[in-house]
Design an enzyme around this catalytic site. Sequence first.
Site, PDB file in Angstrom:
ATOM      1  N   LYS A 123      11.748   2.517  -1.566  1.00  0.00           N
ATOM      2  CA  LYS A 123      10.634   3.372  -2.032  1.00  0.00           C
ATOM      3  C   LYS A 123       9.643   3.607  -0.890  1.00  0.00           C
ATOM      4  CE  LYS A 123      11.154   3.520  -6.758  1.00  0.00           C
ATOM      5  NZ  LYS A 123      10.814   2.565  -7.791  1.00  0.00           N
ATOM      6  N   ASP A 171       3.653  -2.863   7.932  1.00  0.00           N
ATOM      7  CA  ASP A 171       3.450  -4.032   7.070  1.00  0.00           C
ATOM      8  C   ASP A 171       2.229  -3.712   6.237  1.00  0.00           C
ATOM      9  OD1 ASP A 171       4.501  -6.580   6.284  1.00  0.00           O
ATOM     10  OD2 ASP A 171       2.624  -7.444   7.003  1.00  0.00           O
ATOM     11  N   TYR A 229       2.283  -2.411  -6.485  1.00  0.00           N
ATOM     12  CA  TYR A 229       1.086  -2.566  -7.320  1.00  0.00           C
ATOM     13  C   TYR A 229       0.448  -1.224  -7.694  1.00  0.00           C
ATOM     14  CZ  TYR A 229       1.671  -7.328  -5.582  1.00  0.00           C
ATOM     15  OH  TYR A 229       2.190  -8.569  -5.275  1.00  0.00           O
ATOM     16  N   ASP A 230       1.128  -0.101  -7.436  1.00  0.00           N
ATOM     17  CA  ASP A 230       0.564   1.222  -7.745  1.00  0.00           C
ATOM     18  C   ASP A 230       0.076   1.359  -9.190  1.00  0.00           C
ATOM     19  OD1 ASP A 230       0.791   2.279  -5.212  1.00  0.00           O
ATOM     20  OD2 ASP A 230       2.693   3.303  -5.586  1.00  0.00           O
ATOM     21  N   HIS A 257      -3.470   4.164   2.057  1.00  0.00           N
ATOM     22  CA  HIS A 257      -3.447   3.346   3.261  1.00  0.00           C
ATOM     23  C   HIS A 257      -2.312   3.782   4.196  1.00  0.00           C
ATOM     24  CE1 HIS A 257      -0.927   1.939   0.100  1.00  0.00           C
ATOM     25  NE2 HIS A 257      -0.409   0.914   0.753  1.00  0.00           N
TER      26      HIS A 257
END
Length: 200
Positions: free
Chosen positions: A11, A70, A153-154, A179
């Site tokens: 993803k 990362d 965590y979306d 981000h």
Amino acid sequence: MKCIIFTNNSKKCDELQAILVDQSIHVMRYKEVVGHEIDVVEDGVTFEENALKKVRALSHLKDDIKLADDSGIEVDCLDGNPGIYSARYGGEDLTDQERCGYLLNQIKDKSNRKAQFRCVIAMIFPDGTEQVTEGVVKGTLTQDIRGNSGFGYDPLFIPDGYDQTFAELGPEIKYQISHRGQALAKASHHIKTFCSTLNH
Ligand code: ITT
């Protein structure tokens, strides 16, 4: 010019490819190039160390630009955790939904729901130069799982200025403000600069 992305998260790979699609750069997944999966032990203590470790796993591919990220979520009431441990938070084998449930449980009594996603991108250019860029998006964590798009965590994260989670807002808005989108915008500036030196 080819840009080879190091990630084992499909993803995340789709996101990196979609955000970079506007550049006149041919983006490839590293597995298509090297033909097998590469495991990198992410034992750095910062996002930057881990991003550099990942991209350096491709440093033998001399002619191309190599890129790795990362990333993770930093939760204020957990003193910035899970941070670099976001992918393994609550246990190695959890699904994204289980991991979201675990995080919600950890903060169930907390009134401060502020959090931020951070992404550090590391690149190696064909001349061996390394570049690192960073993006941060601030927001608030929901009380429940909301929405189906994205990953990780979306479904818990409402970016500041919006009233829906990244998983409800969908990819276009996420890519613009996330981000990863911010770190990639800075990265693409370095890519353009590098490519322009080739034309001189
Ligand atoms: P690679 O190391 O192979 O790239 P990974 O999923 O292990 O894949 P990270 O080590 O960077 O990637 O861990 C990032 C974790 O942080 C990721 O698995 C999610 O749980 C979370 N995360 C990072 N960016 C996210 C985003 O845009 N949306 C939701 N969760 C995100």
